[in-house]
Scaffold this motif. Sequence first.
Motif, PDB file in Angstrom:
ATOM      1  N   TYR A 196      58.022  45.119   9.503  1.00 35.80           N
ATOM      2  CA  TYR A 196      58.440  46.063   8.465  1.00 35.80           C
ATOM      3  C   TYR A 196      58.510  47.428   9.150  1.00 35.80           C
ATOM      4  O   TYR A 196      57.490  48.044   9.415  1.00 35.80           O
ATOM      5  CB  TYR A 196      57.410  46.007   7.339  1.00 35.80           C
ATOM      6  N   ARG A 197      59.738  47.856   9.466  1.00 37.40           N
ATOM      7  CA  ARG A 197      59.925  49.078  10.240  1.00 37.40           C
ATOM      8  C   ARG A 197      60.078  50.302   9.349  1.00 37.40           C
ATOM      9  O   ARG A 197      60.232  50.195   8.130  1.00 37.40           O
ATOM     10  CB  ARG A 197      61.140  48.936  11.170  1.00 37.40           C
ATOM     11  N   ASP A 198      60.063  51.470   9.974  1.00 36.84           N
ATOM     12  CA  ASP A 198      60.106  52.745   9.280  1.00 36.84           C
ATOM     13  C   ASP A 198      61.209  53.594   9.911  1.00 36.84           C
ATOM     14  O   ASP A 198      61.216  53.794  11.129  1.00 36.84           O
ATOM     15  CB  ASP A 198      58.739  53.438   9.421  1.00 36.84           C
ATOM     16  N   LEU A 199      62.137  54.077   9.098  1.00 36.95           N
ATOM     17  CA  LEU A 199      63.240  54.900   9.583  1.00 36.95           C
ATOM     18  C   LEU A 199      62.971  56.364   9.266  1.00 36.95           C
ATOM     19  O   LEU A 199      62.882  56.748   8.097  1.00 36.95           O
ATOM     20  CB  LEU A 199      64.561  54.458   8.935  1.00 36.95           C
ATOM     21  N   ARG A 204      61.626  50.703   5.726  1.00 33.31           N
ATOM     22  CA  ARG A 204      61.299  51.821   4.848  1.00 33.31           C
ATOM     23  C   ARG A 204      62.202  52.995   5.204  1.00 33.31           C
ATOM     24  O   ARG A 204      62.328  53.362   6.374  1.00 33.31           O
ATOM     25  CB  ARG A 204      59.834  52.213   5.028  1.00 33.31           C
ATOM     26  N   ILE A 205      62.857  53.575   4.205  1.00 35.61           N
ATOM     27  CA  ILE A 205      63.710  54.742   4.407  1.00 35.61           C
ATOM     28  C   ILE A 205      62.889  55.980   4.069  1.00 35.61           C
ATOM     29  O   ILE A 205      62.578  56.244   2.903  1.00 35.61           O
ATOM     30  CB  ILE A 205      64.965  54.692   3.510  1.00 35.61           C
ATOM     31  N   GLU A 261      61.171  55.568   0.334  1.00 39.53           N
ATOM     32  CA  GLU A 261      60.011  56.441   0.144  1.00 39.53           C
ATOM     33  C   GLU A 261      60.390  57.454  -0.939  1.00 39.53           C
ATOM     34  O   GLU A 261      61.049  58.457  -0.679  1.00 39.53           O
ATOM     35  CB  GLU A 261      59.658  57.146   1.462  1.00 39.53           C
ATOM     36  N   ASP A 262      59.985  57.142  -2.157  1.00 46.11           N
ATOM     37  CA  ASP A 262      60.420  57.914  -3.319  1.00 46.11           C
ATOM     38  C   ASP A 262      59.270  58.677  -3.960  1.00 46.11           C
ATOM     39  O   ASP A 262      59.163  58.769  -5.178  1.00 46.11           O
ATOM     40  CB  ASP A 262      61.084  56.994  -4.350  1.00 46.11           C
ATOM     41  N   LEU A 263      58.400  59.247  -3.134  1.00 43.56           N
ATOM     42  CA  LEU A 263      57.277  60.021  -3.655  1.00 43.56           C
ATOM     43  C   LEU A 263      57.729  61.441  -3.959  1.00 43.56           C
ATOM     44  O   LEU A 263      58.826  61.852  -3.602  1.00 43.56           O
ATOM     45  CB  LEU A 263      56.142  60.052  -2.620  1.00 43.56           C
TER      46      LEU A 263
END
Length: 604
Positions: A290-293, A364-365, A414-416
């Motif tokens: 599960y990568r992170d961009l 994860r965007i 990432e919608d925080l």
Amino acid sequence: MARREALPEHLARLGIHGSYKDGFGKRRDVPQATLRRIVDAAPAFAGSARSGAVADDRDAPAPAVESRCYQPPELAPPGRCWGLGVQLYSLRSARNWGIGDFTDLAALGAAAAAHGADFLAVNPLHARSLATPELCSPYSPTSRLFLDPLYIDPAAIADFGEYVAAGGGRSPAPGPDVLARLRDAPYVDYPAVTAAKLEVFAALYRHFRDQHLAHDTPRARAFGRFRLSRGAALRHYAQFEAARLAPGGLLGGDADDLERLHCYLQWLAEEQLALASRELREAGMTIGLYRDLALGPDLRGAEAADPGGGFVGGVSAGAPPDAFNSEGQYWNVAVADPWAMQADACRGFAGVLAANMRYAGALRIDHVMSLSRLFWIPQDRPPADGTYVDYPFAALAETLARASRKYRCLVVGEDLGTVPADFRAALGRLGTLGCRVLWFERDAEGRFLAAQRYPRASVASATTHDLPTIQGFWVGRDIALRSRLGLYPDAGAHRRALAERSAARAALAPLLNGLDIGEAHLAAGVAPRGLCAAVHALLGRTTSMLCQYQLEDVLEMTDAVNVPGSADEQHPNWRRKLPVAVELLAHDPRLAALGEAAGDTLAS
């Protein structure tokens, strides 16, 4: 002069906001100087034909999206799963060179999968510049199209074994005393690790050049195919980074050799990442890696400097003034040109997605709101003088959905923070998952939401890399640290933070089933025994599709990975190592207990 006088007439058409609301709800008019700088900086301004954008801070409904992102069939309702979140660099092992690497990633995956985990969520693996190893934030890479060479395991390179055999058993690795010092250090010593690995990488490249490239071996031809497949982007990256290293005299400063060295390292990194990803799936993980961009590349990096990259010069992404930083934040992150995106059908964004989805089961965007708008700050202006600029959401969403289906990669946004409800709804229609962080999931009265109120299309977690760990949150370690570093604007802000945290402990306590919480735990912030396990059990009871447990919390660590607003000399951001080696994690009772509890909870 005529162009500047006409500028306000173009704001609505271009999506450049003439005003915005900051994090305190205050509306700010954007200075004319900022608007002129943005228009002058955007090369596609003159040919833009965008329509339907807004010039103030009112949020227009997101356009309809026809396509949907991929979701694994195993997670069709009521399917759920859990996994670990880890900073790859933080992994210790008896064999690495002072920084976690792709071999450690596979080993951790095997340990987690044995306890029932279905994914490993990692920090961005993007390429950082080997010429500036002290710049260690994974969210400020030189390029998101390529990988960080420091994550390569030198001993796992085929050329390492060949080199040893050709040298009669002589290893190119540093001496055991050097490796022991790098491994035993409490923090990753990026300059020392980089120096040690670069010396060996150069020796292995010379061997590869002389024994393979010079004789056109099958291995040389495989390298050639890789270079051809990555095209102009790899050439630019390699030339840019080679020029940075040339003054150091590596490989005699030969430009062609230095360029091929960087291509060689990317080939090796991709091989090792592909192997690690495959091993996670073979261990039984549903999602696997599960990568992170990251939002964007460093302003001074290779990706931002690529003429074909589609970035706007002289402008950084950032954030307006808010409770975390009353002056706003300047991130030194390059911004993509939204008008150029429209013109070339989001080609650059598609390339970045391909590079990051290729070996991932989920992505994860970071700052997913950037699909719709982003806060731009001219380099010579303070953050508060920035403004929002709109992006072509419908085109970007279609590009994201297409890549997600092609690579069979789940997408998490990432919608925080201050994400409008209609934008979250649009992401839901797109088929992405949102992020639900426990510390933020509260109602208007400050009460933590019941587990059943978490949306299914989400990833539930207790914290993030920018927030305190579970133990740190309870005892207020982050508040004490921010106070010591002078990150609160005044004493009143510090007192309010303490009062809010006390109220948060009291609000959270009733949800932590079976935990013995006394007055001392609530008043003084003394963590009750079993706190992390109880919070993890609470997350497991949510209705989120994915539950992510940070490895720092499994190991009951107190200090945060990163403290936003702090300088590296103030706090060891992005450098702290885990206290337990990978080889021992498979047998750590805390991981075993998590696996047992998570399995029981998610199955119920």
